[in-house]
Design an enzyme around this catalytic site. Structure first.
Site, PDB file in Angstrom:
ATOM      1  N   ALA A 156      -2.090   7.486  -1.559  1.00 32.58           N
ATOM      2  CA  ALA A 156      -2.796   7.797  -2.807  1.00 32.58           C
ATOM      3  C   ALA A 156      -2.046   7.280  -4.038  1.00 32.58           C
ATOM      4  CB  ALA A 156      -2.986   9.306  -2.918  1.00 32.58           C
ATOM      5  N   LYS A 183       0.862  -1.189   0.000  1.00 37.09           N
ATOM      6  CA  LYS A 183       0.000   0.000   0.000  1.00 37.09           C
ATOM      7  C   LYS A 183       0.893   1.233   0.000  1.00 37.09           C
ATOM      8  CE  LYS A 183      -1.441  -2.358   3.468  1.00 37.09           C
ATOM      9  NZ  LYS A 183      -1.827  -2.639   4.863  1.00 37.09           N
ATOM     10  N   ASP A 188      -6.257  -1.054   7.325  1.00 33.49           N
ATOM     11  CA  ASP A 188      -6.991  -2.180   7.924  1.00 33.49           C
ATOM     12  C   ASP A 188      -8.175  -2.583   7.048  1.00 33.49           C
ATOM     13  OD1 ASP A 188      -5.249  -1.755  10.062  1.00 33.49           O
ATOM     14  OD2 ASP A 188      -6.725  -0.598  11.206  1.00 33.49           O
TER      15      ASP A 188
HETATM   16  P1  ADP Z   1      -1.933   2.544   6.029  1.00 39.96           P
HETATM   17  O1  ADP Z   1      -3.241   3.020   6.589  1.00 39.96           O
HETATM   18  O2  ADP Z   1      -1.651   1.112   6.375  1.00 39.96           O
HETATM   19  O3  ADP Z   1      -0.773   3.471   6.285  1.00 39.96           O
HETATM   20  P2  ADP Z   1      -2.056   3.636   3.363  1.00 39.96           P
HETATM   21  O4  ADP Z   1      -1.984   5.010   3.919  1.00 39.96           O
HETATM   22  O5  ADP Z   1      -1.015   3.274   2.377  1.00 39.96           O
HETATM   23  O6  ADP Z   1      -2.099   2.493   4.461  1.00 39.96           O
HETATM   24  O7  ADP Z   1      -3.485   3.517   2.709  1.00 39.96           O
HETATM   25  C1  ADP Z   1      -4.106   2.289   2.419  1.00 39.96           C
HETATM   26  C2  ADP Z   1      -5.044   2.488   1.260  1.00 39.96           C
HETATM   27  O8  ADP Z   1      -5.993   3.512   1.587  1.00 39.96           O
HETATM   28  C3  ADP Z   1      -4.365   2.967  -0.021  1.00 39.96           C
HETATM   29  O9  ADP Z   1      -3.839   1.884  -0.774  1.00 39.96           O
HETATM   30  C4  ADP Z   1      -5.529   3.643  -0.722  1.00 39.96           C
HETATM   31  O10 ADP Z   1      -6.343   2.670  -1.340  1.00 39.96           O
HETATM   32  C5  ADP Z   1      -6.305   4.271   0.435  1.00 39.96           C
HETATM   33  N1  ADP Z   1      -5.845   5.656   0.643  1.00 39.96           N
HETATM   34  C6  ADP Z   1      -5.095   6.112   1.663  1.00 39.96           C
HETATM   35  N2  ADP Z   1      -4.856   7.436   1.524  1.00 39.96           N
HETATM   36  C7  ADP Z   1      -5.477   7.828   0.383  1.00 39.96           C
HETATM   37  C8  ADP Z   1      -5.628   9.076  -0.322  1.00 39.96           C
HETATM   38  N3  ADP Z   1      -5.050  10.198   0.115  1.00 39.96           N
HETATM   39  N4  ADP Z   1      -6.340   9.080  -1.456  1.00 39.96           N
HETATM   40  C9  ADP Z   1      -6.925   7.968  -1.933  1.00 39.96           C
HETATM   41  N5  ADP Z   1      -6.832   6.764  -1.314  1.00 39.96           N
HETATM   42  C10 ADP Z   1      -6.118   6.683  -0.175  1.00 39.96           C
END
Ligand code: ADP
Length: 312
Positions: A235, A232, A265
């Site tokens: 964005a 992940k 999660d």
């Molecule tokens: P974690 O919560 O484990 O740190 P991430 O921040 O990488 O994981 O986010 C997990 C998923 O949530 C991303 O793969 C995406 O699908 C979605 N997501 C998170 N932040 C964004 C954002 N700013 N815009 C669009 N989707 C988001």
């Protein structure tokens, strides 16, 4: 003639800590009680969105009123709690959310939580794992255990994997839960070594393992013996490996991001449910992005999402 046999259910077990949460209510100085925790949040989204999948939670709680309330929330959420351990002289961990100028900060009381004893009875653990086809745990699950209990859990997961169960792991790096960085990175790679699937978040991996890009993160987990890696990256596109297959799946742009709690999660919930449904991985990732995209547009960990927008 149509068969009256129920279709076989895919059984997932999530292992970890669910905590009591106090979040600011509308009136200043007032707080609302809730329950959340990384592995529990994933179980909650699976139960809510994929009722054809059975999901069970393994943790330890006390015998007091709030422990019972947590159990009631598991029930009400459709999460099986038949294997939950009871540790009479302990209670559940707690965290409180403070709001200042729109920024959230967290205070924790979890050092003596019952969940820290979740692996103290290897037979109970083995029984819970024995009932599942897929077992999910995280770096936070490892962090709350003492070294002996951590070893018990990793051994149980290794045995389960050798028996053909699927083991899935989110490294969820939280340096504050570890005594030092090396202990954290060593334990996380030990977690990976007993897992089939790793679901890391690039930003954390870059901070603590120094990965140059998501491809480097995937390489590292593959070298540890994981067959499927989904990286992940907020964005940015999601990078995946599955056997010889690899690729990037774009993340749909959002009009706004309100609160990123439980983005990863909820994302994981869609990936794990997809394993049960034999969904091709890129399709599961796209679905996971649509789910997490809704979750970050709501407040808190457990957002009442619209299933129609996850599978349009
Ligand atoms: P974690 O919560 O484990 O740190 P991430 O921040 O990488 O994981 O986010 C997990 C998923 O949530 C991303 O793969 C995406 O699908 C979605 N997501 C998170 N932040 C964004 C954002 N700013 N815009 C669009 N989707 C988001």
């Amino acid at each position: 003639m149509p068969s009256s046999e129920p279709s076989p259910t895919f059984r997932i077990l999530a292992i970890g800590e669910c905590m009591a949460e106090l979040a600011p209510a509308e009136a200043p100085g007032e707080y609302r009680l809730g329950f959340a925790g990384d592995t529990f949040n994933t179980a909650w989204y699976i139960a809510r969105l994929w009722p054809e999948t059975s999901v069970s939670y393994f943790t330890a709680i006390g015998t007091d009123a709030i422990s019972q309330q947590m159990r009631d929330v598991f029930s009400a959420s459709g999460i099986d709690h038949g294997h939950v351990r009871v540790v009479p002289d302990r209670t559940v961990g707690l965290y409180l959310i403070s709001l200042a100028n729109g920024e959230r900060s967290f205070s924790y009381w979890r050092g003596q939580s019952a969940a820290r004893q979740l692996a103290a009875d290897p037979d109970a653990l083995a029984k819970a794992i024995g009932d599942a086809e897929l077992v999910y745990f995280s770096g936070i699950t490892l962090a709350i255990l003492d070294p002996a209990s951590r070893k018990t859990l990793l051994t149980a997961l290794g045995t389960a994997r050798a028996m053909g169960k699927v083991i899935a792991f989110d490294p969820n790096l939280r340096p504050r839960l570890w005594s030092d960085q090396t202990e954290m990175t060593d334990a996380v790679m030990q977690g990976a070594a007993v897992s089939d699937i790793a679901l890391p978040s690039f930003e954390d991996e870059a901070s603590w393992f120094g990965d140059a890009d998501p491809v480097a993160t995937a390489d590292r987990y593959r070298s540890a013996g994981v067959t499927t890696v989904v990286v992940k990256n907020g964005a940015e596109p999601v990078h995946y490996r599955q056997g010889a297959a690899r690729g990037f799946v774009p993340v749909p742009a959002l009009p706004s991001v309100v609160d990123t709690t439980a983005a990863g999660d909820s994302f994981n919930a869609a990936i794990l449910a997809g394993i049960g449904g034999n969904t091709p991985l890129p399709e599961s990732i796209a679905r996971a992005c649509r789910l997490a995209g809704q979750v970050v547009q709501g407040r808190g960990a457990l957002v009442p999402v619209d299933p129609a927008r996850i599978d349009p």
